[in-house]
Enzyme design. Structure first.
Site, PDB file in Angstrom:
ATOM      1  CG  ASP A 139       2.878   0.217  -2.638  1.00  0.00           C
ATOM      2  OD1 ASP A 139       2.334  -0.870  -2.887  1.00  0.00           O
ATOM      3  OD2 ASP A 139       3.915   0.320  -1.969  1.00  0.00           O
ATOM      4  NE  ARG A 145      10.628  12.007  -1.343  1.00  0.00           N
ATOM      5  CZ  ARG A 145      10.632  11.139  -2.349  1.00  0.00           C
ATOM      6  NH1 ARG A 145      10.449  11.578  -3.589  1.00  0.00           N
ATOM      7  NH2 ARG A 145      10.842   9.863  -2.133  1.00  0.00           N
ATOM      8  CG  ASP A 167      10.665  10.480   1.511  1.00  0.00           C
ATOM      9  OD1 ASP A 167      11.526  11.371   1.625  1.00  0.00           O
ATOM     10  OD2 ASP A 167      10.783   9.534   0.723  1.00  0.00           O
ATOM     11  CB  SER A 218      11.824   0.166  -0.742  1.00  0.00           C
ATOM     12  OG  SER A 218      11.188   1.346  -1.169  1.00  0.00           O
TER      13      SER A 218
END
Length: 404
Positions: free
Chosen positions: A17, A97, A126, A180
């Site tokens: 990705d 993050r 996110d 995922s």
């Protein structure tokens, strides 16, 4: 678009990705791309990311081991607050993050980039966490979010784009992934596809970081001791360890005993509910241990105040406001409370649980003289009568009013 963006720092995993995103940036914006790959303890080999970036013509490639900074400056401050979101989630994705965002902004300054890019979708949390971090640290930075911009709407579209631009597509990426996964040293998160029906239990193959607590975990308990200084764990069984190495050791112990599994239906910041399967083996042990050492060292008022603000602190972190003034204000309060949170906690690890069975501290507030059932000379039980009467006064007055 080419005149708007000159250079962009991409959060790059080296996977399919983000490789597609890398090429898409070059094609769409005709800009120079700088890649940044962070080792946060996700357990993957990162050198292949360098080779893929080089293959795609990237000159500035940053691959950095941030495990120690991640645990010391992000995970540990969060655990000083005993942080859980919606009563259960230990915020393993949320806490990673801000560090990634910070390094992207720093690299942008180092390389003269005018934009940053992430690979988060337009449905999740996110995207918010990354971008709030970007703007907090550099209000003028340009942000590119491909999943909100491009016209690649299916797995087939992505693979076709990859093949069109000579990006290798592994065989296992051609079919639909069953779910995922996001991972770092604190946790593993599995979401989507096969896990979307909240009524259907997750299959055992979903769990990557914990052995089955029923069929694989040892039939005998294991006892460990965790030592703390100023609210942070510093040693296991008498062996001093760095923050990242300590969490790594706790992860090994948690895996062995099947500790830290969570099936959660949570409320996302963007408004929808989502189902996640989380594994936080070391973090679950650490939370129990920290609670244990606070029990013997924290004053009642301090402990209860911390417990009151914790849900707000957790929500602020979950929503991506790590760099906000309210988080910093709450952190200052939390850190102040940890000055004397030091000592040793003994835990029993057994079949999916981590239970405190002992605690000691040079700063203990526990007084055996006061709580003993035997005769003592420090507590006059007659004092309790006046204490109770004063606290009962308003209840008596309320009752009398109701009798008129």
């Amino acid at each position: 678009m080419s005149d708007k963006i000159k250079k962009v720092v991409l959060a790059y995993s080296g996977g399919l990705d983000t490789s597609i995103i890398l090429k898409w940036l070059q094609v769409t914006y005709n800009c120079e791309v700088v890649t940044f790959t962070a080792d946060l303890g996700q357990g993957e080999e990162l050198e292949p990311a360098r080779k893929k970036a080089e293959m795609l013509g990237i000159k500035d490639i940053f691959i950095e081991d941030l495990r120690e900074e991640f645990v010391k400056d992000y995970v540990f401050p969060m655990f000083r607050a005993n942080t859980v979101y919606e009563g259960q989630y230990l915020l393993g994705t949320s806490i990673a993050r801000p560090l990634i965002a910070k390094r992207q902004i720093e690299i942008a300054a180092e390389t003269g980039a005018d934009a940053v890019c992430h690979g988060a979708t337009g449905k999740g949390n996110d995207q918010v966490r990354f971008e709030l971090g970007y703007y907090a640290l550099n209000p003028g930075i340009k942000v590119i979010a491909p999943w909100r911009e491009w016209d690649l709407h299916s797995r087939t579209d992505l693979i076709n784009f990859a093949e069109q631009h000579q990006i290798p597509v592994p065989k296992d990426k051609r079919g639909e992934s069953p779910f995922s996964v996001d991972a770092n040293l604190l946790h593993t998160s599995s979401e989507g596809k096969a896990l979307e029906d909240p009524w259907v239990a997750a299959e055992e193959y979903v769990y990557a970081r914990t052995d089955d607590p029923v069929t694989q975990a040892p039939n005998e308990p294991e006892y460990i001791e965790v030592e703390f200084e100023k609210g942070d764990a510093v040693a296991i069984n008498g062996v001093s360890l760095s923050p990242a190495m300590l969490l790594t050791k706790l992860n090994e112990l948690g895996k062995k005993h099947g500790i830290g599994r969570l099936d959660l239906l949570e409320n996302r910041f963007v408004g929808m509910k989502s189902r996640g399967i989380y594994e936080t083996p070391g973090g679950t042990i650490l939370l129990a241990a920290h609670r244990g050492i606070e029990q013997i060292t924290l004053d009642k008022g301090a402990m209860h105040l911390k417990d009151e603000i914790m849900p707000k602190y957790a929500e602020v972190l979950y929503n991506g406001f790590w760099f906000s003034p309210e988080r910093e204000m709450m952190q200052a309060l939390i850190d102040k409370s940890q000055e004397f949170v030091a000592g040793t906690v003994r835990l029993m690890l057994y079949k999916g649980s981590a239970n405190v069975v002992g605690r000691k501290s040079p700063y203990s507030l526990y007084s055996m003289e006061h709580v003993t059932f035997e005769e003592d000379s420090v507590y006059d039980q007659k004092d309790a009568a006046g204490f109770i009467k004063l606290n009962a006064l308003r209840l008596k007055l309320l009752k009398r009013r109701g009798q008129h």
